[in-house]
Motif scaffolding. Structure first.
Motif, PDB file in Angstrom:
ATOM      1  N   ASP A 270      24.965  48.550  35.181  1.00  0.00           N
ATOM      2  CA  ASP A 270      25.677  47.462  34.508  1.00  0.00           C
ATOM      3  C   ASP A 270      26.046  46.404  35.547  1.00  0.00           C
ATOM      4  O   ASP A 270      26.881  46.654  36.416  1.00  0.00           O
ATOM      5  CB  ASP A 270      26.935  48.007  33.829  1.00  0.00           C
ATOM      6  N   SER A 271      25.448  45.229  35.451  1.00  0.00           N
ATOM      7  CA  SER A 271      25.727  44.163  36.428  1.00  0.00           C
ATOM      8  C   SER A 271      27.131  43.571  36.277  1.00  0.00           C
ATOM      9  O   SER A 271      27.589  42.834  37.141  1.00  0.00           O
ATOM     10  CB  SER A 271      24.686  43.050  36.303  1.00  0.00           C
ATOM     11  N   LEU A 272      27.825  43.913  35.189  1.00  0.00           N
ATOM     12  CA  LEU A 272      29.197  43.446  34.974  1.00  0.00           C
ATOM     13  C   LEU A 272      30.221  44.534  35.289  1.00  0.00           C
ATOM     14  O   LEU A 272      31.401  44.403  34.956  1.00  0.00           O
ATOM     15  CB  LEU A 272      29.384  42.970  33.529  1.00  0.00           C
ATOM     16  N   ALA A 273      29.786  45.612  35.924  1.00  0.00           N
ATOM     17  CA  ALA A 273      30.652  46.761  36.188  1.00  0.00           C
ATOM     18  C   ALA A 273      31.876  46.385  37.027  1.00  0.00           C
ATOM     19  O   ALA A 273      31.796  45.585  37.962  1.00  0.00           O
ATOM     20  CB  ALA A 273      29.867  47.854  36.904  1.00  0.00           C
ATOM     21  N   ILE A 274      33.005  46.996  36.663  1.00  0.00           N
ATOM     22  CA  ILE A 274      34.258  46.831  37.403  1.00  0.00           C
ATOM     23  C   ILE A 274      34.809  48.229  37.664  1.00  0.00           C
ATOM     24  O   ILE A 274      35.193  48.947  36.737  1.00  0.00           O
ATOM     25  CB  ILE A 274      35.289  45.999  36.623  1.00  0.00           C
TER      26      ILE A 274
ATOM     27  N   ARG B  30      39.221  34.166  39.780  1.00  0.00           N
ATOM     28  CA  ARG B  30      40.521  34.450  39.176  1.00  0.00           C
ATOM     29  C   ARG B  30      40.970  35.856  39.554  1.00  0.00           C
ATOM     30  O   ARG B  30      40.151  36.762  39.733  1.00  0.00           O
ATOM     31  CB  ARG B  30      40.470  34.329  37.653  1.00  0.00           C
ATOM     32  N   HIS B  31      42.288  36.042  39.651  1.00  0.00           N
ATOM     33  CA  HIS B  31      42.848  37.354  39.991  1.00  0.00           C
ATOM     34  C   HIS B  31      43.029  38.180  38.718  1.00  0.00           C
ATOM     35  O   HIS B  31      43.787  37.815  37.839  1.00  0.00           O
ATOM     36  CB  HIS B  31      44.184  37.192  40.712  1.00  0.00           C
ATOM     37  N   VAL B  32      42.312  39.287  38.633  1.00  0.00           N
ATOM     38  CA  VAL B  32      42.442  40.213  37.517  1.00  0.00           C
ATOM     39  C   VAL B  32      42.927  41.533  38.100  1.00  0.00           C
ATOM     40  O   VAL B  32      42.363  42.035  39.067  1.00  0.00           O
ATOM     41  CB  VAL B  32      41.093  40.403  36.769  1.00  0.00           C
TER      42      VAL B  32
ATOM     43  N   ASN C 146      34.191  44.796  29.658  1.00  0.00           N
ATOM     44  CA  ASN C 146      34.145  44.256  31.014  1.00  0.00           C
ATOM     45  C   ASN C 146      33.598  42.829  31.152  1.00  0.00           C
ATOM     46  O   ASN C 146      33.715  42.227  32.213  1.00  0.00           O
ATOM     47  CB  ASN C 146      33.402  45.199  31.964  1.00  0.00           C
ATOM     48  N   GLU C 147      33.036  42.262  30.115  1.00  0.00           N
ATOM     49  CA  GLU C 147      32.403  40.945  30.256  1.00  0.00           C
ATOM     50  C   GLU C 147      33.402  39.849  30.647  1.00  0.00           C
ATOM     51  O   GLU C 147      33.169  39.100  31.603  1.00  0.00           O
ATOM     52  CB  GLU C 147      31.688  40.546  28.961  1.00  0.00           C
ATOM     53  N   ILE C 148      34.512  39.740  29.947  1.00  0.00           N
ATOM     54  CA  ILE C 148      35.478  38.673  30.245  1.00  0.00           C
ATOM     55  C   ILE C 148      36.158  38.900  31.597  1.00  0.00           C
ATOM     56  O   ILE C 148      36.182  37.984  32.425  1.00  0.00           O
ATOM     57  CB  ILE C 148      36.490  38.510  29.100  1.00  0.00           C
ATOM     58  N   PRO C 149      36.689  40.106  31.890  1.00  0.00           N
ATOM     59  CA  PRO C 149      37.281  40.294  33.226  1.00  0.00           C
ATOM     60  C   PRO C 149      36.280  40.072  34.368  1.00  0.00           C
ATOM     61  O   PRO C 149      36.626  39.491  35.394  1.00  0.00           O
ATOM     62  CB  PRO C 149      37.784  41.737  33.201  1.00  0.00           C
TER      63      PRO C 149
ATOM     64  N   PRO D 176      48.456  39.773  29.795  1.00  0.00           N
ATOM     65  CA  PRO D 176      47.692  40.969  29.407  1.00  0.00           C
ATOM     66  C   PRO D 176      46.395  40.582  28.693  1.00  0.00           C
ATOM     67  O   PRO D 176      46.397  39.744  27.809  1.00  0.00           O
ATOM     68  CB  PRO D 176      48.632  41.704  28.439  1.00  0.00           C
ATOM     69  N   LEU D 177      45.297  41.206  29.108  1.00  0.00           N
ATOM     70  CA  LEU D 177      43.999  40.964  28.468  1.00  0.00           C
ATOM     71  C   LEU D 177      43.648  42.079  27.492  1.00  0.00           C
ATOM     72  O   LEU D 177      43.174  41.822  26.400  1.00  0.00           O
ATOM     73  CB  LEU D 177      42.901  40.838  29.514  1.00  0.00           C
ATOM     74  N   CYS D 178      43.864  43.329  27.909  1.00  0.00           N
ATOM     75  CA  CYS D 178      43.545  44.462  27.046  1.00  0.00           C
ATOM     76  C   CYS D 178      44.163  45.737  27.604  1.00  0.00           C
ATOM     77  O   CYS D 178      44.591  45.779  28.755  1.00  0.00           O
ATOM     78  CB  CYS D 178      42.037  44.639  26.885  1.00  0.00           C
TER      79      CYS D 178
END
Length: 137
Positions: A78-82, A111-113, A100-103, A40-42
């Motif tokens: 946002d270029s880091l958008a997920i 990596r699989h998130v 969203n920066e780390i994921p 778990p990340l968050c």
């Protein structure tokens, strides 16, 4: 025996035991290969839920349901958008920008998130209707 000899014997004993630990694993020979676990990340709510297809699919969403995370590096805001999607491809919203920066970096490196719904509150404000957990692996 002097202290030097005792230390040497302890070291040699540990050295000789080490291959067994390596070959047998921590749980023994019958354990088999270790299964990778999701880390778990968050936990967070889906951002922008009210602006996408969230309300239309809300009655079908349940805790434990997997979600699809899709990077949007060309997103103009946002270029880091997920983006967060249902398994069927319906867009629910986004991972909040503050998280969203780390994921995004992990996803960009291959990596699989993944994400899973942790709770659904049908009578909450739209920005708190669906909580999810983001996981690595």
């Amino acid at each position: 025996m002097d202290e030097k000899t005792t230390k040497r014997r302890s070291f040699l004993g540990a050295l000789l035991a080490a291959p067994w630990v390596f070959l047998m694993g921590a749980r023994g020979a019958a354990a088999g290969p270790a299964k990778p676990r999701a880390v778990p990340l968050c936990r967070c709510f889906i951002a922008g839920f009210q602006f996408h297809q969230g309300r239309a699919v809300l009655p079908t969403l349940v805790a434990g349901e997997p979600l699809v995370l899709q990077r949007e590096p060309l997103n103009p805001h946002d270029s880091l958008a997920i983006a967060v999607l249902t398994a069927a491809g319906g867009k629910l919203g986004y991972l909040p920008r503050r998280l969203n920066e780390i994921p995004a970096t992990l996803m960009d490196s291959g990596r699989h998130v993944a994400a899973i719904i942790t709770s659904v509150a049908r009578h909450a404000p739209p920005w708190e209707m669906v909580e999810m957990e983001i996981r690595l692996g």
